[in-house]
Design a protein around this motif. Structure first.
Motif, PDB file in Angstrom:
ATOM      1  N   THR A 268      11.003   6.609   1.915  1.00 17.91           N
ATOM      2  CA  THR A 268      10.015   5.655   2.113  1.00 17.91           C
ATOM      3  C   THR A 268       8.388   6.565   2.274  1.00 17.91           C
ATOM      4  O   THR A 268       7.353   6.104   2.010  1.00 17.91           O
ATOM      5  N   ARG A 272       4.963   6.196   0.381  1.00 15.82           N
ATOM      6  CA  ARG A 272       3.856   5.962   1.161  1.00 15.82           C
ATOM      7  C   ARG A 272       2.663   7.031   0.551  1.00 15.82           C
ATOM      8  O   ARG A 272       1.592   6.508   0.483  1.00 15.82           O
ATOM      9  N   HIS A 275       1.798   5.919  -2.696  1.00 16.17           N
ATOM     10  CA  HIS A 275       0.966   4.692  -2.571  1.00 16.17           C
ATOM     11  C   HIS A 275      -0.429   5.112  -2.359  1.00 16.17           C
ATOM     12  O   HIS A 275      -1.323   4.562  -3.047  1.00 16.17           O
ATOM     13  N   GLU A 317       1.777   0.174  -6.717  1.00 10.35           N
ATOM     14  CA  GLU A 317       1.461  -0.269  -5.334  1.00 10.35           C
ATOM     15  C   GLU A 317       2.529  -1.276  -4.652  1.00 10.35           C
ATOM     16  O   GLU A 317       3.005  -1.228  -3.805  1.00 10.35           O
ATOM     17  N   GLU A 321       5.872  -0.857  -2.191  1.00  8.22           N
ATOM     18  CA  GLU A 321       5.603  -1.754  -0.896  1.00  8.22           C
ATOM     19  C   GLU A 321       7.090  -2.429  -0.668  1.00  8.22           C
ATOM     20  O   GLU A 321       7.688  -2.490   0.341  1.00  8.22           O
ATOM     21  N   ASN A 324       9.795  -0.026   0.047  1.00  7.41           N
ATOM     22  CA  ASN A 324       9.627   0.451   1.600  1.00  7.41           C
ATOM     23  C   ASN A 324      10.364  -0.739   2.331  1.00  7.41           C
ATOM     24  O   ASN A 324      10.817  -0.505   3.345  1.00  7.41           O
TER      25      ASN A 324
END
Length: 469
Positions: A268, A272, A275, A317, A321, A324
């Motif tokens: 994760t 991130r 992202h 994106e 999300e 995660n």
């Protein structure tokens, strides 16, 4: 009349989720490791290897060594596992109402053909379901990470690193807090992302995939009751290690899943950072720093024909999300179990593949999006040329250095540059006029006069060499 009353779409050919439908090609490699069918195949694998291991260790009276043909035949139960096997297991489970027990019976059906029917009680010997499940999940997650997710992620980071090298000397205006700031290079900024992502991949690559096989509450009680003379800890450790996993010597009924939480937290974190790359690249596209190469025949907007939308990065994106959301939940919940066992982990772990799937899909989209980008060096240069005020930092810092060296007239450098630049656009001529009026020593004055926003990049070019390639 509702739509559902008029037509039914509930067929095996139609998927409820996008990973098994629209996006199946991008995530298909994970199916062989993290699907329900893969879990059952891995359960068969663990059960078969435990059977062979017990026979080879001769832990019980009356166990005869297996012939090579018998061992090959047992392992063929795994390698021959196919869709017919999936359906057969489902039929057995419909009766047992227990997935692991169904696997035990599935293997037992095949022992007679191997002249091993008398050894049927050795299947699932002294095991609780979690002995089989924890090892099956560990094998599946390990192979999914090492064979699918990690290679895809590394290839993406290599792609980013290659772009960083290609644009290592391409000057770019920085935008700290969204405002024009000290210039950098496009390559250096991409190198920052490659470096950050690489650190996370190194952590993932060093994951310990733990496993246990020690009975209903982790005490080997049934094992010792059946064969008190055997070294059951050694039997357990050698078996788990033989599967390519790290032995966990202290557990309750379940392997504690801490390694999973650690792994998912690392992934994760990778997600991130990726992202963050997506939002930055999207923003650079929006101000023209990158030009998107149109795909022949593709439509950007359904009504505005001039548009090429950055959909790869937007899609990534969203999928990062979603990934995660699932992996964070697993990392939070898997480390907790009431007393010696509860089944919350069972439902949660069935979604591991979904968490990995959304991450893999995002990686695929980012890779495809980056492939279609060209650097608009002229746009970057023009932006720099309209922001000479960013040299205010260089001028006031040189003034500070000269003040320390005893050069007169260097008082209040920050305030003087603030008066010159804050709230004003300063062109090259005005900045050079200001520098020439400071009374600097000739060498320092010439150094500042030679500066432009495009050349004020410090060591940005050389910093790209820190990339681990």
């Amino acid at each position: 009349m509702s739509l559902s009353a008029r037509v039914s779409l509930s067929t095996e050919a139609l998927a409820l989720g996008p990973l098994d439908g629209r996006y199946r090609p991008a995530v298909a490699p994970l199916v062989d490791h993290l699907s329900e069918a893969a879990l059952n195949r891995n359960r068969v694998h663990v059960e078969v290897e435990w059977f062979i291991h017990l026979a080879e260790q001769a832990v019980l009276p009356g166990l005869a060594p297996l012939t090579e043909a018998q061992k090959s035949g047992l392992r063929a139960i795994v390698t021959d596992f196919d869709l017919n096997s999936v359906h057969e297991l489902a039929e057995i489970e419909a009766v047992t109402v227990h997935d692991v027990k169904a696997v035990e019976y599935y293997i037992g059906r095949r022992l007679e053909a191997l002249d091993l029917e008398a050894m049927t009680p050795l299947v699932h010997f002294a095991c609780t379901s979690e002995d089989i499940n924890n090892l099956s999940y560990a094998v599946g997650v390990r192979d999914a990470v090492m064979d699918v997710w990690l290679p895809a992620a590394r290839a993406l980071v290599e792609q980013i690193a290659a772009m960083a090298v290609a644009d290592r000397a391409t000057p770019m205006l920085s935008r700290t807090h969204g405002q024009p700031a000290t210039p950098t290079t496009l390559g250096k900024e991409l190198a920052v992302f490659a470096h950050r992502l690489t650190r996370q991949l190194d952590r993932v690559a060093n994951t310990q995939f733990l496993g246990k096989i020690n009975g209903a509450t982790g005490t080997y009680a049934a094992h010792v009751a059946a064969a008190p003379g055997a070294d059951w800890q050694q039997v357990s450790q050698s078996f788990v290690s033989g599967l390519g996993l790290t032995w966990n010597p202290l557990t309750t009924q379940i392997e504690s899943h801490d390694w999973q939480a650690e792994l998912y937290s690392d992934i994760t974190r990778f997600n991130r950072i990726l992202h963050n790359l997506c939002t930055d690249v999207w923003s650079y596209i929006s101000i023209g720093y990158f030009q998107q190469v149109p795909v022949a025949g593709a439509t950007g907007s359904s009504t505005m024909p001039h548009k090429v939308n950055p959909i790869r990065f937007e899609n990534a994106e969203a999928n990062l999300e979603l990934s995660n959301g699932i992996l964070d939940t697993l990392a939070d919940t898997l480390v907790t179990s009431r007393w010696q066992r509860d089944l919350t982990d069972s439902s949660g772990q069935r979604n591991i593949g979904v968490g990995f799937g959304h991450s893999l899909l995002a990686i695929s989209n980012v890779a495809k999006g980056l492939e279609r980008l060209n650097t608009a060096a002229d746009v970057l240069a023009n932006d720099l040329d309209h922001n000479w005020e960013v040299l205010g930092e260089a001028v006031q810092t040189v003034m500070r250095a000269e003040a320390i060296a005893g050069t007169p007239g260097m008082d209040n450098p920050y305030e003087r540059l603030k008066d010159l630049t804050r709230g004003h656009r300063v062109d090259g001529a005005r900045m050079q006029e200001f520098v020439q009026g400071l009374g600097l020593p000739a060498e320092s004055e010439q150094r500042l006069l030679a500066l432009t926003p495009g050349s004020y990049i410090g060591l940005a070019d050389a910093l790209v060499d820190h990339l681990k390639r």
